[in-house]
Design an enzyme around this catalytic site. Structure first.
Site, mmCIF file in Angstrom:
data_model
loop_
_atom_site.group_PDB
_atom_site.id
_atom_site.type_symbol
_atom_site.label_atom_id
_atom_site.label_comp_id
_atom_site.label_asym_id
_atom_site.label_seq_id
_atom_site.Cartn_x
_atom_site.Cartn_y
_atom_site.Cartn_z
ATOM 1 N N PHE A 149 39.474 -13.009 20.036
ATOM 2 C CA PHE A 149 39.300 -13.135 21.487
ATOM 3 C C PHE A 149 39.396 -14.614 21.850
ATOM 4 O O PHE A 149 38.632 -15.438 21.341
ATOM 5 C CB PHE A 149 37.952 -12.579 21.941
ATOM 6 N N ASP A 234 39.275 -22.163 17.721
ATOM 7 C CA ASP A 234 38.575 -21.775 18.948
ATOM 8 C C ASP A 234 37.085 -21.698 18.629
ATOM 9 O O ASP A 234 36.621 -20.752 17.999
ATOM 10 C CB ASP A 234 39.113 -20.425 19.419
ATOM 11 N N LYS A 263 31.119 -22.710 26.564
ATOM 12 C CA LYS A 263 29.859 -21.984 26.482
ATOM 13 C C LYS A 263 28.655 -22.896 26.301
ATOM 14 O O LYS A 263 28.188 -23.508 27.246
ATOM 15 C CB LYS A 263 29.944 -20.907 25.401
#
Length: 408
Positions: A149, A234, A263
């Site tokens: 993702f 990532d 985040k």
């Protein structure tokens, strides 16, 4: 209360039920209607619109690194917004420069930073760097992992290996070939001198907090070096202390060519970063990429407060210690629905023997704990990094009864 333009006080006075009804009427249906309506937070606790308290074990999807209303974050944001809230990329602001310098210092490698607002934007920047590299070197495709993702914009979605969220929005602008995560032999077969870049997560988050096999990223780095492909990591969800290191790739001792962050970096404020190391940091020419809000001084000030607090309060060691307590406690639970626990630090998944994660999430909510059914058979636990051992023990003591409610 009626109407859609109530004041903040009106909103706080509304019940959870009425707010969910208004949410459903006002918003697109892509989220459904979430079951909990938080209105206040303090530390690792949230209170909903009906006054019920929860222990927050998901932290806004691994975002609220310092928990809720942390004094350092409140002070940094309040001071900066009262001084200078926005400049755009037409000007330089000191907080963004300080943040970029701080990140490079923590990474201990020469590089350049692009600041954005979110993880998917950071990955869009990384993809554009990889496209530029490919065009300059005649490379034509990219490799990513199955079940990965990387975001929901079309570029990031091109790299995302989850068919359930990807297939209905194709065709995609990038030629991406997917291989099983953790399979170095499959990766070696897929990465040729025509491959521009390999995009991977150091641990797959949305796939269910799936760590790599030992030695995998050493092999990945060797494969990229042998073929000349860029290695893009990532770390949107895994960085900023979440696994007990500043960055999850430090567990494996590798340095990527491009790194993406978001985040937990902002502790609740929207901020993302794309870091290019070596030549990858200077590939863009003026005008090749940009962001109106990227490098926003308030978000940058928040991120610096997060980094400073993690360092000052020794939270990396704390994450390792309390994370082990949590993982060991889950592993010790003897229940037919639990097959084990995986992950690192305070980023774990309770692995189930049946597809009952949504039921566990709902039962935990009723018991006053917020967890996340990240996969049908996996429950994600990613609390604020400041969670205490006592709070962890509270959850561990309650978890067997939660499981019993799901499997009477």
């Amino acid at each position: 209360m009626t109407g859609a333009t109530g004041t903040g006080a009106d909103v706080l006075a509304a019940s959870a039920g009425s707010l969910r009804e208004r949410f459903e009427a006002a918003f697109m249906p892509n989220y459904g209607v979430p079951p909990v309506v938080p209105v206040r937070g303090e530390g690792c606790h949230l209170w909903d619109a009906d006054g019920r308290r929860y222990l927050d074990l998901i932290a806004g999807i691994a975002v609220s690194s310092l928990g809720h209303a942390h004094p350092a974050l409140v002070e940094a944001v309040s001071r900066q917004v009262a001084t200078l809230a926005h400049t755009s990329n037409l000007f330089v602001n000191e907080p963004e420069v300080l943040l970029a310098e701080r990140l490079l210092g923590l990474l201990k490698a020469p590089g350049r930073v692009f600041l954005a607002n979110s993880g998917t934007e950071a990955n869009e920047c990384a993809l554009k760097l990889a496209i530029s590299y490919g065009r300059n070197t005649g490379r034509k495709y990219f490799v990513a992992a199955e079940n990965s993702f990387h975001g929901r914009t079309l570029g990031a979605l091109s790299l995302t290996g989850k068919a359930s969220i990807r297939d209905q929005f194709g065709p995609f602008p990038a030629d991406v070939r997917f291989v099983p995560y953790g399979d170095a032999d499959a990766l070696k077969q897929a990465v040729t001198p025509d491959c521009a870049a390999v995009f991977l997560e150091p641990t797959q988050g949305e796939a269910g907090v799936v760590p790599p096999p030992d030695g995998y990223f050493t092999a990945v780095r060797e494969i990229c070096d042998a073929t000349g492909a860029l290695l893009v990591l990532d770390e949107i969800q895994s960085a900023i202390g979440r696994t007990g290191h500043w960055f999850a790739h430090q567990h494996d001792g590798v340095v990527p060519d491009v790194l993406t962050l978001a985040k937990g970096l902002g502790g609740g404020m929207p901020v993302g970063a794309c870091v290019g190391f070596g030549n990858a940091g200077t590939m863009f020419a003026k005008g090749d990429h940009g962001s109106t809000f990227g490098g926003n001084p308030v978000a940058a000030a928040a991120a610096r407060a997060v980094l400073d607090t993690i360092e000052r309060d020794g939270l990396l060691e704390h994450v390792r210690t309390v994370g082990k307590l949590l993982a060991d406690g889950i592993a010790a639970i003897d229940h037919p629905l639990v097959s084990g626990v995986r992950g690192r630090g305070l980023w774990l998944a309770v692995v189930l023997t049946a597809d009952r994660a949504a039921d566990v999430q709902a039962a935990a909510q009723r018991a006053g704990f917020l967890v996340n059914a990240v996969q049908p058979d996996a429950v994600r636990i990613a609390p604020p990094l400041v969670i205490t051992a006592e709070q962890v023990e509270t959850f561990l003591a309650a978890f067997p009864a939660i499981l019993a409610e799901v499997t009477p």
